[in-house]
Write a protein that holds these residues in place. Structure first.
Motif, short mmCIF file in Angstrom:
data_model
loop_
_atom_site.label_atom_id
_atom_site.label_comp_id
_atom_site.label_asym_id
_atom_site.label_seq_id
_atom_site.Cartn_x
_atom_site.Cartn_y
_atom_site.Cartn_z
N GLU A 230 35.75 42.75 54.97
CA GLU A 230 36.84 43.38 54.21
C GLU A 230 37.14 42.63 52.92
O GLU A 230 38.30 42.33 52.61
CB GLU A 230 38.09 43.50 55.08
N GLY A 231 36.10 42.29 52.17
CA GLY A 231 36.28 41.68 50.85
C GLY A 231 36.58 40.19 50.87
O GLY A 231 36.91 39.62 49.84
N LYS A 232 36.47 39.55 52.03
CA LYS A 232 36.73 38.12 52.13
C LYS A 232 35.52 37.44 52.77
O LYS A 232 34.90 37.99 53.66
CB LYS A 232 37.98 37.84 52.97
N LEU A 233 35.22 36.24 52.29
CA LEU A 233 34.12 35.46 52.84
C LEU A 233 34.70 34.47 53.85
O LEU A 233 35.52 33.62 53.48
CB LEU A 233 33.38 34.73 51.73
N TYR A 234 34.27 34.59 55.12
CA TYR A 234 34.78 33.74 56.18
C TYR A 234 33.73 32.73 56.62
O TYR A 234 32.54 33.04 56.64
CB TYR A 234 35.15 34.58 57.41
N TYR A 235 34.18 31.53 56.99
CA TYR A 235 33.33 30.53 57.62
C TYR A 235 34.19 29.75 58.58
O TYR A 235 35.22 29.19 58.19
CB TYR A 235 32.67 29.60 56.60
N ARG A 236 33.80 29.72 59.85
CA ARG A 236 34.52 29.03 60.91
C ARG A 236 35.98 29.47 60.99
O ARG A 236 36.89 28.67 61.19
CB ARG A 236 34.42 27.52 60.74
N GLY A 237 36.21 30.76 60.79
CA GLY A 237 37.55 31.32 60.95
C GLY A 237 38.45 31.16 59.74
O GLY A 237 39.61 31.57 59.78
#
Length: 65
Positions: free
Chosen positions: A46-53
């Protein structure tokens, strides 16, 4: 050039190659979004880059700025 002293049989060659096989990639579930992704990889949701929450990059903030 080096040459083999004897021909390697098909059986012996194939026994050596039994360990060469494809492995399915390990899939993880993000604790925040529930999105499935590869281990140790950031993923977009949804338009966000996530890493490890955690959110690393937010596209909405970049477009405004």
């Amino acid at each position: 050039m080096a040459h083999p002293k004897r021909k390697i049989s098909k059986t012996r060659r194939d026994k050596r190659r039994t360990h060469y096989k494809a492995v399915a990639p390990t899939i993880a579930q993000d604790p925040t979004t529930g999105e499935m992704h590869l281990y140790h990889r950031a993923h977009w949701h949804e338009g966000k880059l996530y890493y490890r929450g955690q959110v690393l990059i937010d596209k909405a903030e970049e477009e405004v700025a």
